[in-house]
Design an enzyme around this catalytic site. Structure first.
Site, short mmCIF file in Angstrom:
data_model
loop_
_atom_site.label_atom_id
_atom_site.label_comp_id
_atom_site.label_asym_id
_atom_site.label_seq_id
_atom_site.Cartn_x
_atom_site.Cartn_y
_atom_site.Cartn_z
N CYS A 136 -19.39 22.57 -4.36
CA CYS A 136 -19.53 21.13 -4.12
C CYS A 136 -18.45 20.73 -3.13
CB CYS A 136 -19.44 20.35 -5.43
SG CYS A 136 -17.82 20.47 -6.20
N CYS A 143 -14.79 4.50 -3.53
CA CYS A 143 -15.32 4.53 -2.17
C CYS A 143 -15.38 5.96 -1.64
CB CYS A 143 -14.48 3.66 -1.24
SG CYS A 143 -14.60 1.91 -1.63
N ASP A 177 0.86 -1.19 0.00
CA ASP A 177 0.00 0.00 0.00
C ASP A 177 0.89 1.24 0.00
OD1 ASP A 177 -3.32 0.13 1.07
OD2 ASP A 177 -2.19 1.90 0.45
#
Lengths: 109, 458
Positions: free
Chosen positions: B413, B252, B116
Site C-alpha cells: 500500500c 487530508c 504551526d
C-alpha cells in the site's frame, strides 16, 4: 393516517462511507409494531430508527456509526436541520416527511 | 550554471531580502506609521498639518487603505478602529489558515499570530496558497507570516513556530482576542476548546475534508454589563463530550481535500472574526449554529445547535476541567495529521522493497496493491493487481482464489499499514502455506526511496 412513515435520511462528513457512499436516502418505514414486534415501542422514535438503519442501510463497520443504542461520539444528529438535543435525542417521535441528518464531524484543515 | 551554486545564491539573497525587510519595518515603526494605536484623545497627526477636517479618529492612510470596508455600515469607522486594535490567533497555517490570514491581514486586524509546527511540503501548495514552491521545507508559520507581511506591512504579525500543547497554549492564546481553529487534528481541537473556555476567548472553528466543510463559533460570550449572567454559547465539548474513535477520523493526507473547500471555510472564518471584532451581535454570528458546506452538490446548510450543556465538563457551572490536560491521551491520537507506522504482522512476514524486487522475478509471485482505485490509477508497480482495502470484503473470495494459485503473495500500500491489515485477513483465511503471505514494510514510499526514484511519493 398512512400506514407507512416517509423520511429523508442524510449522511455527511464521511458518515456516508458506511452507507454505500450514498448521502441521501428516501425511506418508508412500516408500522413499528410490525417491524419490531418484540419491542414495546408504539411509535417510531430515533431509537427505533437506528435499529432500522442498522438492519437496512448500514453496509459496513457498525461500530463506526453506533455505540450502544445511540450513535458513536463525533456524529451529530439533526432533526429537520436542528440539533437532536433540542428534541429529546433518542426519544424524539418521528413525524411524516422528517429530515434526519447524521453528520460526522470533520477535523481536517 | 551549477545548480547548487545557484541555490546557494538564491538562499543568500532571500536572507538579505528578509534582513532589509526587517530594517524597513523597524524604520517605519520608528516613524510611528506602522502602529495603528491612537493616542489617548483618539486624535492623530499623520501629516503634521493642523486644521484638516477629520471628524473621526482614523489616520489618512487607514481611511484610504480600508475605505472599501469602512463604507460597509456593519463595519464603519468604529468597526475599523476595533479591527485595528484587534488581535487574532490563527492555529494552523494550512488550507484554512491561509485564506483566513489573507483576509484578516487585508482588513487591517492589528495583530495576527500564526501557529504551526510543520514545514511546507509540496503536497500543501494546492490549497495553502501563502506558501510558494520556494518555501518548501521552511516553517509554515514563518512562510505564512512572510507572505502576510507583503500584503500588509502596517500590522503586527507573529509566527509561533511550535507545536501547540497544554504547556504553551494558554500563555500564547492569552495575548489574543479571538482564536481561529484552522488545525487538522482532533487533539488540537479539544486543546483549543479548553483554552477558549479557560481564557474566555471565543473560538471560530473551521474544518474541511474532501469536498465538505464545517464552521461554527464556540465559547461565545455576550458582552452586556447590565445582565448579571451574560449569554454564553456552547463549547466544542457541549456538542462532542467524548472524542471520536481514531479509526473514524479522516485526514487530508489520507482522504484528500479539494483546495477551494478549506478555502471557502477559511474565508468565512475570517468574516466571522471580523464581525466578532467589530461587535456584531450573536444573532448575526454563527453562534449556536453550524454551517455545513457540501462542495459536491454546492449546498450551504445552516443548522441550529443545542445551547450550552449544563453538565459540560469544560464550560458548565459544574465543570471538572480546571486546567489543560494531555489531549493526545484523551483522543488516543497524535496532534498532527501524519500517519503512524503500525506493527500488525510478525516481522517474519514483512519484507523490504529490495527483497520485493528479487521475489517479483520469480515465477508465480502475486503482488496485491490494496490502495484505492484512484490511487492505483495515479501510479502503481507494473504487474500489481488492485484489491482496494475498503472493497476487500466484497472481493475477498476472488482474491483468495488468486492467492491459492500463487507461490508467494506480497501485499503493498502507500506506507505499509493497510497492507498489513489485508495480509493478516488473508493469513487468517488461508488453510495452508501461511508463510507465503507477506507485506512490504514502508510500502510504496520505500519502493520510491530504494528502488524507483521516479515513482511518485504522495
Amino acid at each position: 393516517m398512512p400506514e407507512t412513515l416517509k423520511l429523508q435520511i442524510n449522511f455527511s462528513g464521511g458518515a456516508e462511507l458506511l452507507f454505500d457512499k450514498i448521502k441521501k436516502h428516501n425511506i418508508e418505514l412500516p408500522s413499528v409494531r410490525k417491524y419490531l414486534p418484540d419491542s414495546k415501542a408504539e411509535k417510531w422514535t430515533i431509537r427505533e430508527l437506528l435499529v432500522w438503519i442498522k438492519g437496512n442501510l448500514l453496509k459496513e463497520r457498525p461500530e463506526l456509526f453506533l455505540q450502544g443504542d445511540s450513535v458513536r461520539p463525533g456524529i451529530l444528529v439533526l432533526i429537520n436541520d436542528a440539533d437532536w438535543e433540542l428534541f429529546g435525542e433518542l426519544e424524539y417521535e418521528l413525524q411524516q416527511n422528517d429530515n434526519i441528518m447524521f453528520i460526522s464531524t470533520l477535523h481536517g484543515g | 550554471m551549477d545548480l547548487i551554486e545557484l541555490e546557494k545564491e538564491v538562499e543568500e539573497l532571500r536572507r538579505l531580502l528578509q534582513k532589509k525587510e526587517n530594517e524597513l519595518c523597524l524604520l517605519k515603526q520608528n516613524l510611528n506609521i506602522v502602529s495603528p494605536v491612537l493616542d489617548q484623545n483618539g486624535s492623530h497627526s499623520d501629516t503634521g498639518v493642523t486644521g484638516t477636517e477629520t471628524k473621526g479618529t482614523l489616520p489618512k492612510w487607514a481611511i484610504e487603505r480600508y475605505s472599501r470596508q469602512i463604507l460597509v455600515p456593519e463595519i464603519g469607522v468604529k468597526g475599523q478602529e476595533k479591527l485595528m486594535r484587534g488581535r487574532v490567533l490563527i492555529v494552523g497555517a494550512g488550507g484554512l489558515g491561509c485564506p483566513a490570514g489573507v483576509y484578516l491581514a487585508g482588513a487591517g486586524v492589528g495583530e495576527l499570530g500564526l501557529v504551526d509546527y510543520d514545514a511546507v511540503d509540496i503536497t500543501n501548495i494546492h490549497r495553502q496558497f501563502l506558501h510558494g514552491e520556494k518555501m518548501q521545507n521552511i516553517s509554515k508559520a514563518d512562510s505564512a507570516a512572510r507572505s502576510l507581511r507583503s500584503i500588509n506591512s502596517r500590522i503586527k504579525i507573529t509566527a509561533h513556530n511550535i507545536q501547540l500543547s497544554a504547556s504553551n497554549a494558554l500563555e500564547i492564546a492569552s495575548r489574543y482576542d479571538v482564536i481561529l481553529d484552522c488545525s487538522d487534528n482532533v487533539p488540537t481541537r479539544y486543546l483549543l476548546n479548553d483554552v477558549s473556555v479557560l481564557t474566555k476567548i471565543p473560538l471560530i472553528s473551521g474544518s474541511a475534508l474532501k469536498m465538505e466543510g464545517q464552521l461554527t463559533i464556540y465559547g461565545y460570550r455576550e458582552v452586556d454589563d447590565k445582565k448579571k449572567e451574560p449569554y454564553t454559547g456552547p463549547c466544542y465539548r457541549c456538542l462532542f463530550p467524548s472524542p471520536p474513535p481514531p479509526e473514524a477520523v479522516g485526514s487530508c493526507s489520507a482522504n484528500g481535500v479539494s483546495g477551494p473547500v478549506p478555502g471557502t471555510i477559511g474565508c468565512l472564518q475570517a468574516l466571522e472574526a471580523i464581525k466578532l471584532l467589530v461587535g456584531r451581535n450573536r444573532e448575526s454570528l454563527l453562534v449556536q449554529r453550524m454551517l455545513i458546506f457540501d462542495g459536491d452538490d454546492m449546498t450551504f446548510r445552516t443548522v441550529k445547535l443545542r445551547s450550552r450543556n449544563d453538565r459540560c465538563a469544560a464550560c458548565s457551572d459544574n465543570a471538572t476541567l480546571t486546567e489543560l490536560i494531555d489531549y493526545e491521551a484523551l483522543c488516543s491520537m497524535p496532534a498532527n495529521d501524519k500517519e503512524l507506522d503500525l506493527h500488525i504482522l510478525p516481522p517474519e512476514h514483512r519484507i523490504g522493497a529490495t527483497e520485493l524486487v528479487q521475489q517479483m522475478n520469480k515465477p508465480g509471485h502475486l503482488l496485491v496493491d490494496v490502495r484505492s482505485e484512484n490511487e492505483y490509477q495515479m501510479c502503481c508497480i507494473e504487474g500489481a493487481v488492485n484489491y482496494p482495502i475498503d472493497k476487500l470484503e466484497k472481493m475477498f473470495e476472488e482474491l483468495m482464489e488468486n492467492i491459492s494459485g500463487a507461490s508467494r503473495v506480497t501485499f503493498i500500500c502507500r506506507r505499509g499499514n493497510d497492507s498489513q491489515v489485508a495480509a493478516k485477513l488473508a493469513m487468517e483465511k488461508i488453510e495452508k502455506n501461511r508463510e507465503k503471505i507477506q507485506d512490504v514494510e514502508g510500502g510504496l514510499h520505500a519502493w520510491a526511496k530504494y528502488i524507483d526514484r521516479d515513482f511518485p511519493v504522495y
